[in-house]
Design a protein around this motif. Sequence first.
Motif, PDB file in Angstrom:
ATOM      1  N   VAL A 128      22.841 -16.952  -1.078  1.00  0.00           N
ATOM      2  CA  VAL A 128      23.603 -16.150  -0.113  1.00  0.00           C
ATOM      3  C   VAL A 128      24.883 -16.866   0.298  1.00  0.00           C
ATOM      4  O   VAL A 128      25.967 -16.258   0.349  1.00  0.00           O
ATOM      5  N   LEU A 129      24.798 -18.156   0.580  1.00  0.00           N
ATOM      6  CA  LEU A 129      25.979 -18.907   1.001  1.00  0.00           C
ATOM      7  C   LEU A 129      27.025 -18.988  -0.094  1.00  0.00           C
ATOM      8  O   LEU A 129      28.232 -18.953   0.174  1.00  0.00           O
ATOM      9  N   LEU A 133      30.840 -17.617   0.026  1.00  0.00           N
ATOM     10  CA  LEU A 133      32.011 -18.412  -0.364  1.00  0.00           C
ATOM     11  C   LEU A 133      32.875 -17.649  -1.357  1.00  0.00           C
ATOM     12  O   LEU A 133      34.107 -17.610  -1.229  1.00  0.00           O
ATOM     13  N   ARG A 134      32.248 -17.031  -2.335  1.00  0.00           N
ATOM     14  CA  ARG A 134      33.001 -16.267  -3.348  1.00  0.00           C
ATOM     15  C   ARG A 134      33.728 -15.095  -2.714  1.00  0.00           C
ATOM     16  O   ARG A 134      34.814 -14.701  -3.170  1.00  0.00           O
ATOM     17  N   SER A 135      33.157 -14.516  -1.674  1.00  0.00           N
ATOM     18  CA  SER A 135      33.775 -13.364  -1.011  1.00  0.00           C
ATOM     19  C   SER A 135      34.951 -13.756  -0.125  1.00  0.00           C
ATOM     20  O   SER A 135      35.689 -12.876   0.330  1.00  0.00           O
ATOM     21  N   TRP A 478      24.606 -15.803   7.543  1.00  0.00           N
ATOM     22  CA  TRP A 478      25.150 -17.003   6.905  1.00  0.00           C
ATOM     23  C   TRP A 478      24.773 -18.251   7.695  1.00  0.00           C
ATOM     24  O   TRP A 478      24.391 -19.270   7.113  1.00  0.00           O
ATOM     25  N   ILE A 479      24.876 -18.181   9.013  1.00  0.00           N
ATOM     26  CA  ILE A 479      24.507 -19.319   9.859  1.00  0.00           C
ATOM     27  C   ILE A 479      23.014 -19.613   9.715  1.00  0.00           C
ATOM     28  O   ILE A 479      22.597 -20.778   9.618  1.00  0.00           O
ATOM     29  N   PHE A 480      22.208 -18.561   9.696  1.00  0.00           N
ATOM     30  CA  PHE A 480      20.763 -18.733   9.544  1.00  0.00           C
ATOM     31  C   PHE A 480      20.432 -19.412   8.217  1.00  0.00           C
ATOM     32  O   PHE A 480      19.585 -20.314   8.158  1.00  0.00           O
ATOM     33  N   CYS A 481      21.107 -18.993   7.144  1.00  0.00           N
ATOM     34  CA  CYS A 481      20.874 -19.608   5.831  1.00  0.00           C
ATOM     35  C   CYS A 481      21.265 -21.081   5.839  1.00  0.00           C
ATOM     36  O   CYS A 481      20.571 -21.928   5.257  1.00  0.00           O
TER      37      CYS A 481
END
Length: 504
Positions: A128-129, A133-135, A478-481
């Motif tokens: 997911v992270l 980053l790619r986005s 994202w923060i959770f991941c």
Amino acid sequence: MLKIFKSSLAGHFFALIAGGSLSLAFAPFNLWLVSFFVPVIFWLLLKNLTSKQAILRGWLFGLGVFGAGASWVYVSIHEHSGTPTFIAITLTWAFVAGLACLFALQAWLWTRWLDKTNPLVSWPALWVLMEALRSWLFTGFPWLLLGTAHLETPYSGWAPVMGVYGLTAISVLSGMLIYTCFKPTLGHWQRGLSFSLFITLLLGGVYLQEKQWTHAYGSPITLGLVQGNIAQEDKWQASKQNEIIQNYLSLSYELGEVDQLIWPETALPLLPHQAEPYLNLALKEAGENAGLISGLISLSPSQKNYQNSLYTAGESKGNYHKIKLVPFGEFLPFEAQLRGLIDFFDLPMSSFVPGEEHPAKLTAGKTQVAPLICYEVAYPDFSAKQALNTQWLLTVSNDAWFGRSLGPLQHFEMARFRALETARPMARVTNNGITALIDHQGQVIKKLPQFVTATLKGELQPREGNTPFMLTGSLPLWIFCLLLIEWQRYLLYRKTSKRKHKYI
């Protein structure tokens, strides 16, 4: 079997093939089970590798992913800019190889820092992270996001809650759980727990599919969508200008009475003040309370550059200037160094500047519309923010740039996913397809085939309310991941420290 692949040519080749097969999960193939198994295969291929070995294997995996799933950029480089074949192949290769570096980074991060952690936690979180980053990196390329594959699966109910990145996490986790269920070295209780969690995610998605996050707003509106099917090479030819104008006028007259006429991205090769009389003329048969929204090129406030815009006429009000511009297509990075080198760096209308108002809305009769121009619909959080306090989504595009490749079909799939995430209906109007009306669950109501000159007339029911994803966006996930990964690293540190203490 895994020993065969360790730092071997067979392992590298298998990584390339596995990456290439990931595109089968997306439109037009829609083999969504692939989104379960390919991430597991990639993880298995990283076992027992050094960090340097993992970088190469990850890069080859990424080369397969983008070589099969995003090499449609070749069409716009070669066929629509006159770039020689060899140079077009080289530029496409550079594009794909550059994107593949992100999977190389993912492989390096895993083998260097996380391979001793619990993969059921760390591997989905890392995936997911890396998509996040790619986005974002270099304006972002949010294409082939794994969660998109679940547009029409039992998991789709999670989309309004967690968005596409949440579906990515669930997809990777589900694949890992299936693998765990069949791993003979684990105990029965571990396999049972994995199976139970897998079924919970599956049934949770089915249950959430029945949840209505938004409700009907007012009466259905009648839309008339015009697919002009103008050849890209004719678009900016002065000799074709009158023909293009008459094409859109005649098609609009055919639709008869509608509440809203909608033309695609850069429909007319005119500036707004030049196009205004024709926009008003197009409403002649639409009814006295009708409005029109059209894509046009406009001058920026400085009058020195252009903007990709939406303008209105009749009972439609407001305008919108595209914010998420396409590198090389709408603006040229390192322009001073690249402009003039080859035809591809001198594409017509490749000096746009972005708009500033976000979220921005257009008024169509008694409804508020969330505008998304072409590439913008690929950005989940951008689209969700636009959708706040609106009743339906509008995306216009000109996918003629990508011909008969996979690009337009993938683009259409992403547009449908934005409707699902926001629980809002969408009108999608393109120059040469796919033009469609989409309901609030991402399902197609009506659509036109590609590469035909045609119109589509149908009703759309505006809806009001917000989904959880619209209110939170992707940042909490994202923060959770990130916290999950740090938690796993902390557990690993404690475990390692205890071993050292015991040894001493």
